[in-house]
Design a protein around this motif. Sequence first.
Motif, mmCIF file in Angstrom:
data_model
loop_
_atom_site.group_PDB
_atom_site.id
_atom_site.type_symbol
_atom_site.label_atom_id
_atom_site.label_comp_id
_atom_site.label_asym_id
_atom_site.label_seq_id
_atom_site.Cartn_x
_atom_site.Cartn_y
_atom_site.Cartn_z
ATOM 1 N N LEU A 114 30.176 74.527 -23.423
ATOM 2 C CA LEU A 114 30.913 73.270 -23.271
ATOM 3 C C LEU A 114 30.798 72.736 -21.848
ATOM 4 C CD1 LEU A 114 32.788 71.083 -24.380
ATOM 5 C CD2 LEU A 114 34.720 72.600 -23.876
ATOM 6 N N ASP A 115 30.977 73.604 -20.863
ATOM 7 C CA ASP A 115 30.870 73.161 -19.468
ATOM 8 C C ASP A 115 29.451 72.711 -19.128
ATOM 9 O OD1 ASP A 115 33.538 73.573 -19.065
ATOM 10 O OD2 ASP A 115 33.312 75.463 -18.000
ATOM 11 N N ALA A 116 28.440 73.376 -19.708
ATOM 12 C CA ALA A 116 27.050 72.957 -19.476
ATOM 13 C C ALA A 116 26.799 71.575 -20.078
ATOM 14 C CB ALA A 116 26.077 73.981 -20.075
ATOM 15 N N LEU A 117 27.345 71.319 -21.259
ATOM 16 C CA LEU A 117 27.192 69.986 -21.862
ATOM 17 C C LEU A 117 27.866 68.917 -21.017
ATOM 18 C CD1 LEU A 117 27.703 70.789 -25.648
ATOM 19 C CD2 LEU A 117 25.603 70.003 -24.536
ATOM 20 N N ALA B 100 26.367 53.910 -20.509
ATOM 21 C CA ALA B 100 27.674 53.738 -21.151
ATOM 22 C C ALA B 100 27.853 54.729 -22.298
ATOM 23 C CB ALA B 100 27.828 52.303 -21.661
ATOM 24 N N LEU B 101 26.794 54.975 -23.045
ATOM 25 C CA LEU B 101 26.864 55.939 -24.142
ATOM 26 C C LEU B 101 27.029 57.354 -23.616
ATOM 27 C CD1 LEU B 101 24.020 54.476 -26.382
ATOM 28 C CD2 LEU B 101 26.497 54.161 -26.623
ATOM 29 N N ALA B 102 26.268 57.687 -22.582
ATOM 30 C CA ALA B 102 26.392 59.012 -21.974
ATOM 31 C C ALA B 102 27.782 59.196 -21.381
ATOM 32 C CB ALA B 102 25.315 59.205 -20.904
ATOM 33 N N ALA B 103 28.304 58.164 -20.749
ATOM 34 C CA ALA B 103 29.637 58.240 -20.152
ATOM 35 C C ALA B 103 30.705 58.430 -21.227
ATOM 36 C CB ALA B 103 29.926 56.983 -19.326
ATOM 37 N N ALA B 104 30.596 57.718 -22.332
ATOM 38 C CA ALA B 104 31.578 57.849 -23.414
ATOM 39 C C ALA B 104 31.525 59.247 -24.032
ATOM 40 C CB ALA B 104 31.326 56.781 -24.479
ATOM 41 N N ALA B 105 30.332 59.754 -24.260
ATOM 42 C CA ALA B 105 30.194 61.101 -24.818
ATOM 43 C C ALA B 105 30.737 62.147 -23.848
ATOM 44 C CB ALA B 105 28.736 61.382 -25.156
ATOM 45 N N THR B 106 30.452 61.981 -22.575
ATOM 46 C CA THR B 106 30.915 62.930 -21.566
ATOM 47 C C THR B 106 32.429 62.887 -21.445
ATOM 48 O OG1 THR B 106 28.826 62.685 -20.400
ATOM 49 C CG2 THR B 106 30.655 63.645 -19.163
ATOM 50 N N ALA B 107 33.010 61.705 -21.489
ATOM 51 C CA ALA B 107 34.471 61.585 -21.444
ATOM 52 C C ALA B 107 35.104 62.323 -22.614
ATOM 53 C CB ALA B 107 34.880 60.110 -21.447
ATOM 54 N N THR B 108 34.500 62.207 -23.774
ATOM 55 C CA THR B 108 35.011 62.901 -24.951
ATOM 56 C C THR B 108 34.959 64.413 -24.751
ATOM 57 O OG1 THR B 108 34.275 61.076 -26.360
ATOM 58 C CG2 THR B 108 34.715 63.192 -27.437
ATOM 59 N N LEU B 109 33.836 64.916 -24.251
ATOM 60 C CA LEU B 109 33.721 66.353 -23.988
ATOM 61 C C LEU B 109 34.772 66.816 -22.975
ATOM 62 C CD1 LEU B 109 29.838 66.713 -23.744
ATOM 63 C CD2 LEU B 109 31.311 67.674 -25.529
ATOM 64 N N LEU B 110 35.001 66.031 -21.955
ATOM 65 C CA LEU B 110 35.978 66.401 -20.930
ATOM 66 C C LEU B 110 37.401 66.426 -21.481
ATOM 67 C CD1 LEU B 110 34.376 64.388 -18.026
ATOM 68 C CD2 LEU B 110 34.735 66.875 -18.008
ATOM 69 N N VAL B 111 37.737 65.496 -22.360
ATOM 70 C CA VAL B 111 39.062 65.508 -22.993
ATOM 71 C C VAL B 111 39.217 66.761 -23.854
ATOM 72 C CG1 VAL B 111 40.515 64.380 -24.746
ATOM 73 C CG2 VAL B 111 39.446 63.023 -22.941
ATOM 74 N N VAL B 112 38.185 67.075 -24.612
ATOM 75 C CA VAL B 112 38.217 68.281 -25.445
ATOM 76 C C VAL B 112 38.386 69.516 -24.571
ATOM 77 C CG1 VAL B 112 36.810 69.733 -26.976
ATOM 78 C CG2 VAL B 112 36.951 67.270 -27.366
ATOM 79 N N GLU C 38 39.159 67.216 -14.688
ATOM 80 C CA GLU C 38 38.684 66.735 -15.987
ATOM 81 C C GLU C 38 39.196 65.338 -16.333
ATOM 82 O OE1 GLU C 38 38.355 71.285 -17.668
ATOM 83 O OE2 GLU C 38 40.210 70.153 -17.896
ATOM 84 N N LEU C 39 40.491 65.130 -16.247
ATOM 85 C CA LEU C 39 41.030 63.811 -16.625
ATOM 86 C C LEU C 39 40.637 62.691 -15.654
ATOM 87 C CD1 LEU C 39 44.462 64.858 -18.162
ATOM 88 C CD2 LEU C 39 42.283 64.357 -19.311
ATOM 89 N N PRO C 40 40.547 62.949 -14.334
ATOM 90 C CA PRO C 40 39.996 61.903 -13.469
ATOM 91 C C PRO C 40 38.544 61.552 -13.819
ATOM 92 C CG PRO C 40 41.252 63.443 -12.151
ATOM 93 C CD PRO C 40 41.156 64.028 -13.537
ATOM 94 N N LEU C 41 37.752 62.560 -14.200
ATOM 95 C CA LEU C 41 36.376 62.270 -14.624
ATOM 96 C C LEU C 41 36.363 61.506 -15.942
ATOM 97 C CD1 LEU C 41 34.561 65.587 -13.658
ATOM 98 C CD2 LEU C 41 34.134 63.305 -12.706
ATOM 99 N N VAL C 42 37.326 61.791 -16.819
ATOM 100 C CA VAL C 42 37.458 61.013 -18.064
ATOM 101 C C VAL C 42 37.707 59.555 -17.724
ATOM 102 C CG1 VAL C 42 38.959 60.609 -20.070
ATOM 103 C CG2 VAL C 42 38.246 62.934 -19.502
#
Length: 118
Positions: free
Chosen positions: A38-41, A61-73, A99-103
């Motif tokens: 998870l951290d590697a992703l 924008a797509l990469a950022a949205a996917a990454t934000a989702t991973l960080l919330v999880v 994590e949440l600031p990066l989200v």
Amino acid sequence: MAAGRLRARPLLPWLYVLATGLPATATVVHWPLAWVGLDALEALGLIATGLLAARGDRRHALAAAATATLLVVDAWFDTTTAAQGGNFATAVVMALGAELPLVALCGRLALRTLGRSA
């Protein structure tokens, strides 16, 4: 919109089954692999977001949205699976301090780019 509600209905009984049927504790064979993966992703998502944004590629924008989702999880599972005491405090500090600031940053990047016209 009605179609979305119809698809969500089967999830409600399943949520009840999960809430009442899962054991309070579990032994996980590949626990370190799950967290490292998870951290590697997340790291790959942040790198991809940065590289795409630096090149002016709107797909960041797509990469950022996917990454934000991973960080919330990650923040969710870190805090909900941490033992009481120091482990929980560490999980909360990581969630609130990293994590949440990066989200928020990833979400802002995604929304700003998507809001500029399609």
